[in-house]
Design a protein around this motif. Sequence first.
Motif, mmCIF file in Angstrom:
data_model
loop_
_atom_site.group_PDB
_atom_site.id
_atom_site.type_symbol
_atom_site.label_atom_id
_atom_site.label_comp_id
_atom_site.label_asym_id
_atom_site.label_seq_id
_atom_site.Cartn_x
_atom_site.Cartn_y
_atom_site.Cartn_z
ATOM 1 N N ARG A 71 39.660 26.680 16.944
ATOM 2 C CA ARG A 71 40.259 25.876 15.880
ATOM 3 C C ARG A 71 39.449 24.582 15.900
ATOM 4 O O ARG A 71 39.550 23.803 16.845
ATOM 5 C CB ARG A 71 41.732 25.598 16.179
ATOM 6 C CG ARG A 71 42.593 26.855 16.362
ATOM 7 C CD ARG A 71 44.059 26.485 16.402
ATOM 8 N NE ARG A 71 44.917 27.510 16.988
ATOM 9 C CZ ARG A 71 45.448 28.531 16.304
ATOM 10 N NH1 ARG A 71 45.175 28.678 15.039
ATOM 11 N NH2 ARG A 71 46.246 29.393 16.914
ATOM 12 N N ASP A 124 50.676 36.754 12.786
ATOM 13 C CA ASP A 124 51.870 36.217 12.119
ATOM 14 C C ASP A 124 52.215 36.911 10.798
ATOM 15 O O ASP A 124 53.340 36.774 10.304
ATOM 16 C CB ASP A 124 51.685 34.716 11.836
ATOM 17 C CG ASP A 124 51.409 33.919 13.100
ATOM 18 O OD1 ASP A 124 51.873 34.335 14.174
ATOM 19 O OD2 ASP A 124 50.718 32.887 13.010
ATOM 20 N N MET A 166 56.435 34.836 18.701
ATOM 21 C CA MET A 166 55.561 33.976 17.894
ATOM 22 C C MET A 166 55.780 34.218 16.402
ATOM 23 O O MET A 166 56.668 34.972 16.007
ATOM 24 C CB MET A 166 54.102 34.215 18.275
ATOM 25 C CG MET A 166 53.686 33.499 19.546
ATOM 26 S SD MET A 166 51.915 33.685 19.814
ATOM 27 C CE MET A 166 51.628 32.449 21.072
ATOM 28 N N GLY A 167 54.952 33.603 15.597
ATOM 29 C CA GLY A 167 55.070 33.757 14.145
ATOM 30 C C GLY A 167 54.847 32.454 13.406
ATOM 31 O O GLY A 167 54.942 32.398 12.193
ATOM 32 N N ARG A 168 54.613 31.397 14.181
ATOM 33 C CA ARG A 168 54.430 30.057 13.603
ATOM 34 C C ARG A 168 55.605 29.706 12.700
ATOM 35 O O ARG A 168 56.731 29.767 13.140
ATOM 36 C CB ARG A 168 53.101 30.003 12.856
ATOM 37 C CG ARG A 168 52.300 28.785 13.210
ATOM 38 C CD ARG A 168 50.872 28.911 12.787
ATOM 39 N NE ARG A 168 50.719 29.628 11.549
ATOM 40 C CZ ARG A 168 50.049 29.177 10.491
ATOM 41 N NH1 ARG A 168 49.486 27.987 10.543
ATOM 42 N NH2 ARG A 168 49.906 29.910 9.412
ATOM 43 N N GLU A 219 59.796 31.691 16.924
ATOM 44 C CA GLU A 219 59.512 30.336 17.435
ATOM 45 C C GLU A 219 59.712 29.264 16.363
ATOM 46 O O GLU A 219 60.048 28.122 16.672
ATOM 47 C CB GLU A 219 58.088 30.257 17.999
ATOM 48 C CG GLU A 219 56.991 30.485 16.955
ATOM 49 C CD GLU A 219 55.578 30.331 17.508
ATOM 50 O OE1 GLU A 219 55.411 29.842 18.631
ATOM 51 O OE2 GLU A 219 54.632 30.725 16.786
ATOM 52 N N HIS A 246 51.654 34.185 24.510
ATOM 53 C CA HIS A 246 50.355 34.739 24.126
ATOM 54 C C HIS A 246 50.146 36.194 24.507
ATOM 55 O O HIS A 246 49.139 36.793 24.114
ATOM 56 C CB HIS A 246 49.234 33.864 24.695
ATOM 57 C CG HIS A 246 49.126 32.554 23.979
ATOM 58 N ND1 HIS A 246 49.985 31.508 24.232
ATOM 59 C CD2 HIS A 246 48.305 32.142 22.979
ATOM 60 C CE1 HIS A 246 49.674 30.485 23.437
ATOM 61 N NE2 HIS A 246 48.669 30.848 22.672
ATOM 62 N N ARG A 249 49.332 38.202 21.621
ATOM 63 C CA ARG A 249 48.042 38.131 20.935
ATOM 64 C C ARG A 249 47.003 39.072 21.531
ATOM 65 O O ARG A 249 45.948 39.290 20.919
ATOM 66 C CB ARG A 249 47.518 36.689 20.986
ATOM 67 C CG ARG A 249 48.220 35.719 20.074
ATOM 68 C CD ARG A 249 47.266 35.118 19.054
ATOM 69 N NE ARG A 249 46.273 34.288 19.669
ATOM 70 C CZ ARG A 249 46.372 32.948 19.788
ATOM 71 N NH1 ARG A 249 47.429 32.323 19.314
ATOM 72 N NH2 ARG A 249 45.405 32.257 20.332
HETATM 73 O O1 F6P Z 1 48.769 32.017 14.491
HETATM 74 C C1 F6P Z 1 48.835 32.795 15.632
HETATM 75 C C2 F6P Z 1 49.639 32.089 16.693
HETATM 76 O O2 F6P Z 1 49.666 32.921 17.839
HETATM 77 C C3 F6P Z 1 51.049 31.671 16.294
HETATM 78 O O3 F6P Z 1 51.959 32.746 16.319
HETATM 79 C C4 F6P Z 1 51.338 30.598 17.296
HETATM 80 O O4 F6P Z 1 52.300 29.698 16.806
HETATM 81 C C5 F6P Z 1 50.003 29.936 17.461
HETATM 82 O O5 F6P Z 1 49.021 30.874 17.056
HETATM 83 C C6 F6P Z 1 49.683 29.484 18.864
HETATM 84 O O6 F6P Z 1 48.469 28.827 18.837
HETATM 85 P P1 F6P Z 1 47.609 28.457 20.131
HETATM 86 O O7 F6P Z 1 47.033 29.726 20.671
HETATM 87 O O8 F6P Z 1 46.580 27.529 19.618
HETATM 88 O O9 F6P Z 1 48.575 27.847 21.097
#
Ligand code: F6P
Length: 316
Positions: A71, A124, A166-168, A219, A246, A249
Amino acid sequence: MRIGVLTSGGDAPGMNAVIRAVVRRGIYGGAEVVGVRRGYAGLINGELVPLDVSSVADIVHRGGTMLLTARSAAFMQPEGVAAAAAQAAGLGALVVIGGDGTLRGAQALEAAGVATVAVPATIDNDLSHTVRTIGFDTAVNTVMEAVDRIRDTATAHERTFVVEVMGRRRGFIALHAGLAVGAESILVPEEPVDLEAVCERLTRGYARGKRHSIIVVAEGAASGFEVAEAIERRTGHETRTTVLGHVQRGGSPTAYDRVLAARLGEAAVAHVLAGGRGAMMAFRGPDIAPVPYADVLDAEPPLDRRLSELAAVLAI
Ligand code: F6P
């Protein structure tokens, strides 16, 4: 044509399968393909690597991304976009793989004159116009497997478990995983959080002899720990919290995500070779169509209310 490919933002299982599809379809179509490492941050720094057919062998089943991702704060600034656009000057087009931040980046590059096409990839599922994003199905399956395990210990101890997923800002993972595991309640940001109703349902369930309860919390809706604390205080039931984090992911992508990755990666390259640009390849089920970035980013991805109603009916 020289086609660049990068992954950006949070990684998602299936990103590697997209890279493979882009590279092989590009070469099949007579193009040269180069990978950009570390997303837009790597583009700014000119981290370009040539990719041939064998460089994407043995990755279709791997989570993460062989190109690495980031990012990038620098890319948020106009100077960063200009530097990235300068590095992309030798590319006929750039295929970007990621979520909404990635699309916004592609939009900025388009404004700076770089031809781009996006493939939606985020666990997400929070992009409009596409029924699925790559990685979502794998993440939902990961949550399902984890909750199935949690259920064993929940039953053994006759406990309530709150599982935060998760899911933002969206509740897609929570809703789909919650339905898949038969959760008692599912809390999503798209709907008001009604702890009173959650506790009533819990108490009803235990009164008729239930041995455990599972509450899935997105979340973006609430903190799992706070929900658990409130439940224990109001009902007196012993409650535990698991934040899956995570773990959602990672892992090998499901067949669904791999097939979608192959289709969307192929479609992105076909679009670029036909002169298309400035669009995300959207999976409309069964068809794939390009949708301009602005249309995707200006619309809210809708949660299917029928699914939340169904979940409530089945958890009666
Ligand atoms: O967008 C994917 C995601 O895993 C979201 O579900 C979560 O809120 C965010 O990224 C976490 O981000 P990071 O890995 O930067 O902590």
